[in-house]
Design a protein around this motif. Structure first.
Motif, PDB file in Angstrom:
ATOM      1  N   LYS A 371       0.826  -1.206   0.000  1.00  0.00           N
ATOM      2  CA  LYS A 371       0.000   0.000   0.000  1.00  0.00           C
ATOM      3  C   LYS A 371       0.862   1.259   0.000  1.00  0.00           C
ATOM      4  O   LYS A 371       0.612   2.206  -0.754  1.00  0.00           O
ATOM      5  CB  LYS A 371      -0.922  -0.004   1.219  1.00  0.00           C
ATOM      6  N   ALA A 374       2.551   1.617  -3.356  1.00  0.00           N
ATOM      7  CA  ALA A 374       1.549   2.018  -4.355  1.00  0.00           C
ATOM      8  C   ALA A 374       1.265   3.509  -4.282  1.00  0.00           C
ATOM      9  O   ALA A 374       1.180   4.195  -5.310  1.00  0.00           O
ATOM     10  CB  ALA A 374       0.262   1.216  -4.148  1.00  0.00           C
ATOM     11  N   SER A 380      -1.745   0.967  -8.163  1.00  0.00           N
ATOM     12  CA  SER A 380      -2.569   0.232  -7.217  1.00  0.00           C
ATOM     13  C   SER A 380      -1.743  -0.796  -6.439  1.00  0.00           C
ATOM     14  O   SER A 380      -0.720  -1.284  -6.938  1.00  0.00           O
ATOM     15  CB  SER A 380      -3.698  -0.497  -7.951  1.00  0.00           C
ATOM     16  N   ARG A 382      -2.446  -3.817  -5.971  1.00  0.00           N
ATOM     17  CA  ARG A 382      -2.455  -5.047  -6.746  1.00  0.00           C
ATOM     18  C   ARG A 382      -1.335  -5.034  -7.792  1.00  0.00           C
ATOM     19  O   ARG A 382      -0.646  -6.041  -8.001  1.00  0.00           O
ATOM     20  CB  ARG A 382      -3.819  -5.219  -7.434  1.00  0.00           C
ATOM     21  N   THR A 383      -1.121  -3.875  -8.430  1.00  0.00           N
ATOM     22  CA  THR A 383      -0.044  -3.754  -9.410  1.00  0.00           C
ATOM     23  C   THR A 383       1.314  -3.911  -8.736  1.00  0.00           C
ATOM     24  O   THR A 383       2.222  -4.557  -9.271  1.00  0.00           O
ATOM     25  CB  THR A 383      -0.115  -2.397 -10.130  1.00  0.00           C
TER      26      THR A 383
END
Length: 425
Positions: A371, A374, A380, A382-383
């Motif tokens: 987090k 990101a 994100s 997730r990326t």
């Protein structure tokens, strides 16, 4: 009776990809606007309600109006999923080819035999030929003028054989247009056929067989006049010189440059200049770097340059003294040879990471969570997770602890900012 807007809503109620919804809604609003021409043309993605399959749909049509009100619409929708998948596969294949070609020490080239036009040559061309790709011959006819006169007949025969469908290997000499130097090349050439078997292109891989002279200096300076002045001093010590106006221009082709050393002018772009020895070390590129600085630079500047990876640090002082010190530094400046150490191998692995993967790696070394990284990179979590998996796979790390050890072995370390935000474990 449904309005045109409602009718569109009913027709397009398939589950669209959320990223495309605003475009579709804008296209619908535009085509029912009496002030427009009523045309509707938009491509979007849908996710099948029953099978969950993502499809690409191309739609077009036109609205009819009466008394300033949309009354009818006629149009068509076509599934173009296979076409888009094929285009994506081609783009991926081209990207993989260019990634390989631009980092190969061999020269890769492609020619259109119908007109004799050279349509592609890789970055190694600049090292072998001594001129930029922008200055390179555009046709085989002009290129042949730089082939050694004693080898032109044999080269012409080999190329004719390739055009006829054969794979050939041949050796020949070229005369470099910039300095008249002669280089021996071994070329493996082959036909490139279309889906019907017709030869549409010919390509080749040229290997430079010339014994390299390590008396080569690369000057990186943001001041053109100073770069030329430095070049004159270096040539006076019997070295060959090549000038780069920025660190980026140099680092882009550093992996395919001939052995030598780098003279980095720190006077105008200090941070950019210091990135050169750091990157050379991180990517295990055997080009020793010498830093050149202002006469009034502090001792701390010298320490910073040496920590960045410079093998020597010179001040741009009195010209006679500079020439003397420069000659001494260059005499001790030899590219490293021999089998790579474990640290060098790890550095090479890190050098092959993408820029985004390296940013994620630095974030992980600083102790950042998915987090936090990101937020710092504007992507994100997730990326970040996907990049993190790629980094660990490429570096062969089984855990974050092992990843940190690998990074430290390659010379990467936590930043001061990272050390402050790291949470205790």
């Amino acid at each position: 009776m449904l309005s045109i807007e409602c009718a569109f809503d009913q027709c397009c109620r398939v589950e669209k990809d959320e990223a495309d919804l605003p475009r579709v809604r804008d296209a619908i609003a535009a085509c029912v606007d009496p002030a427009g021409d009523g045309r509707y043309s938009v491509e979007y993605r849908v996710i099948g309600r029953d099978d969950g399959v993502l499809r690409h749909i191309a739609t077009s049509g036109r609205t009819s109006f009466e008394r300033g009100r949309a009354t009818a619409f006629i149009g068509a929708a076509v599934d173009v999923s296979e076409q888009r998948r094929n285009e994506a596969a081609v783009r991926s294949s081209e990207a993989q080819f260019r990634g390989f070609a631009e980092n190969s020490s061999n020269l890769l080239w492609i020619v259109d035999p119908a007109v004799g036009e050279i349509i592609y040559r890789s970055a190694a061309f600049e090292r072998i030929w001594g001129i930029s790709c922008d200055e390179a011959p555009a046709t085989l006819e002009v290129w042949m003028e730089h082939v050694h006169t004693d080898d032109r007949v044999a080269v012409a025969r080999a190329l004719e054989a390739v055009k006829a469908g054969e794979v050939t290997q041949y050796e020949y000499r070229i005369v470099r247009p910039a300095d008249g130097g002669v280089r021996w090349l071994r070329d493996t050439s082959f036909p490139i056929r279309d889906d019907h078997g017709a030869i549409m292109r010919i390509g080749g891989i040229a290997e430079d067989l010339t014994q390299e002279d390590s008396r080569q200096v690369y000057i990186v300076s943001a001041r053109p006049s100073e770069a030329r002045h430095l070049a004159r001093l270096v040539r006076a010590t019997d070295y060959r010189v090549r000038i780069f106006e920025s660190a980026g221009a140099f680092l882009d082709i550093a992996p395919v440059l001939a052995p030598g050393c780098v003279l980095v002018d720190l006077r105008k772009a200090r941070d950019e200049g210091l990135s050169i020895p750091r990157e050379l070390k991180a990517r295990s590129i055997a080009l020793p770097a010498i830093a050149l600085d202002e006469p009034e630079a502090s001792a701390a500047s010298a320490v910073t340059a040496m920590k960045a990876g410079a093998i020597d640090y010179l001040l741009f002082d009195e010209e006679a003294l500079l020439r003397q010190r420069l000659a001494a530094a260059l005499a001790e400046c030899h590219p490293t040879t021999g089998s790579p150490t474990r640290d060098q191998e790890v550095g090479a692995q890190i050098g092959r990471l993408t820029s985004r993967e390296r940013e994620v790696l630095v974030g992980l070394i600083d102790g950042g969570t998915n987090k936090v990284i990101a937020q710092a990179l504007g992507i994100s979590p997730r990326t970040v997770e996907l990049h993190r998996a790629q980094v660990m796979s490429k570096l062969g790390a089984g855990s974050l602890t092992e990843l940190g050890q690998i990074a430290l072995a390659a010379g990467l370390s936590p930043s001061k900012a990272g050390a402050k935000v790291r949470k205790p474990t």
